[in-house]
Scaffold this active site. Sequence first.
Site, PDB file in Angstrom:
ATOM      1  N   GLU A 161       0.816  -1.218   0.000  1.00  0.00           N
ATOM      2  CA  GLU A 161       0.000   0.000   0.000  1.00  0.00           C
ATOM      3  C   GLU A 161       0.854   1.275   0.000  1.00  0.00           C
ATOM      4  O   GLU A 161       0.729   2.132   0.883  1.00  0.00           O
ATOM      5  CB  GLU A 161      -0.948   0.012   1.196  1.00  0.00           C
ATOM      6  CG  GLU A 161      -2.017  -1.055   1.130  1.00  0.00           C
ATOM      7  CD  GLU A 161      -3.017  -0.968   2.277  1.00  0.00           C
ATOM      8  OE1 GLU A 161      -4.123  -1.508   2.126  1.00  0.00           O
ATOM      9  OE2 GLU A 161      -2.691  -0.370   3.330  1.00  0.00           O
ATOM     10  N   GLU A 320      -6.693  -7.534  -0.728  1.00  0.00           N
ATOM     11  CA  GLU A 320      -7.266  -7.365   0.610  1.00  0.00           C
ATOM     12  C   GLU A 320      -8.708  -6.896   0.514  1.00  0.00           C
ATOM     13  O   GLU A 320      -9.036  -6.027  -0.290  1.00  0.00           O
ATOM     14  CB  GLU A 320      -6.505  -6.306   1.425  1.00  0.00           C
ATOM     15  CG  GLU A 320      -5.106  -6.663   1.871  1.00  0.00           C
ATOM     16  CD  GLU A 320      -4.509  -5.548   2.740  1.00  0.00           C
ATOM     17  OE1 GLU A 320      -5.295  -4.768   3.338  1.00  0.00           O
ATOM     18  OE2 GLU A 320      -3.281  -5.439   2.803  1.00  0.00           O
TER      19      GLU A 320
END
Length: 695
Positions: A161, A320
């Site tokens: 991320e 995710e």
Amino acid sequence: MTQRRTHRWPKPMGQAARRIWYGGDYNPEQWPESVWDEDIELMTRAGVNIVSLGIFGWSAIEPEDGVYDFAWLDRIIDKLYKAGIAVDLASATATPPMWLTQEHPEVLWKDERGDACWPGARQHWRPTSPIFREYALRLCRAMAEHYRDNPAIVAWHVSNEYGCHNRFDYSDDAMRAFQHWCKERYHTIEAVNDAWGTAFWSQRMTDFTQIIPPRYIGEGNFMNPGKLLDFKRFSSDALKEFFKAERDTLAEITPNIPLTTNFMVSAPGNALDYDDWGAEVDFVSNDHYFTAGRRHLDELAYSSSLVDGISRKHPWFLMEHSTSAVNWRGINYRKEPGQLERDAMAHLAMGADAICYFQWRQSQAGAEKFHSGMVPHAGADSQVYRDVCSLGEDLHTLSQAGLPGTTLSTSRIAVVYDYASEWATEHSATPTQSVRHWTEPLDWFTALADCGLTADVVPLAGDWDHYDMVVLPSVYLLSETDARRVREYVAGGGNLFATYYTGISDEHDHVWLGGYPGAIRDVVGVRSEEFAPMGEGDGTLDHLDLSNGTVAHDIADVITSTADSARVLATYQADPWTGMDGVPAITVNTYGEGRAAYVGCRLGADGLAASLPAIFEAMGVTLPVWQGSGDVLRIEREGHDDGDHPAPRFIFQFNRTHHPVTVDASGTILVASLAADLGDGTATISPNGVLVTKQ
């Protein structure tokens, strides 16, 4: 145009057939080894076939400077491999260990006031630090060398991320990198001055060394918009260059292992230019977390469609999402019954060939201990884990039926999204702070779904000009090149839907002159002289009624003239003191062989849905009709015709309402979650339900 890397998908271990990847982040270092065997037994029971390892494992892998401990990681990888579970191995560089930041505090990023982000959370590193790069790439080399021949590793998970917490850095390292970036982009300081409009407020520069990041300038002051826009572009690029350095280090040693990094694409998720980043990965991955409430399903489908656009319709990896509640919002709502399965199927419908969660086992300690997992605090004897197992069975069924490798069918209509337009509309000196770019594309996606159309969400740099219909929803920035694309698209017979706040400025945020929307004023056939913002102030304009029964909020264009070729479909009905009574609100213009509709105000999803049938009729567009249309989100994936057999089609139907709906159930029913076959070629889908059939 950026050259895109060849799409490479993680291959199953050994000679296994292609299947939908299913699993999640696994953090065995958080648990005693006595738990590992139980984890693997529960994974096998649930149908898990892949886990992401080592994402935040730097301190466990390199506990001291230059001292590596791979033994624990070797043991868990070996256990997973023997159980038939593949590994998406992280570079482990997402968060540096305490010994590194203690020895080199100069790697910490700084905020706009010059204060350091101290260790204590994650991502406290600056991407422009030569020292941090040295340590991170050293770890990448060590990881790649150690695992280069390990058969369990099917993909590299590079960092994690990027930009979630370190998107902006205002340090001297960043300053020097920003200066270099500007020199590479503009070549001369005069070109920078022109792009940033530095004649205003005496900001003209004579040397690249005078360029500084947009540091703190005092409360209530306004940063140069061109500079701020370019700093956002630079920040995306700075993180991208760091990713590429990690990627290339890993690829040099392990060229046969595909690489990715997890994006954070959602309707408001715009930290980085993910479409630009999509060219740099072997396969696109995304993390997405649901928005509770009415927009849950629509926002999820919209975001996944944008990921599919970023991936250029190649299969992508949902790295995710959550089984239930997250931990980082003010109120962390749980998922309603059925939503665990439905959400996974919606991502799958929109082109994902992998469904993974954060995380496998819900943490017992730490900042994310209340974030749901595949195995919750309640353990395997829980509804969440039972739903995880049920989902695993359905994914296996879809794999056996041939879903992997099929692609999201192309819609008739594309909704365009642009990261730079979002960044530009975030500036603090705009007609109204209530308007941003990102909300309008989502409203159009929802409104089109209400009319029975599931749109493709396509980046501005994507191939949107081959669609029958294209929506430009508050695409604030249009370069001369993009404006020409719009002009040629409509003149050639395309159907365009444009809105307020579209084509206002060029790529440098220089306003197109002559009246709004200056970049495409001739195409839409209207000319606006001012914006009419609306708010909730005492005695000020707070809304505008339209003659078609809808209501505008936040902003409207003061359209003062329309082309002879334009037809007015709706006007404002307002008190004379507003100056808006009778002003055109919605128009349709003929331009070349095509037509262009213009919606000059913010109507919201409901107002757009109510207005669209008349707009479609005026443009000669016929709406699709199927059972449950509007109440059902209908998405198709299709295979490829092999010459001997017709291409298979998989139809996903989702209930968008809080009441049961009846749908066509022809074909073979593969998945029926909260859905029931009525035996007459139809089925009912309950709220939060999904039906998947193969044609």
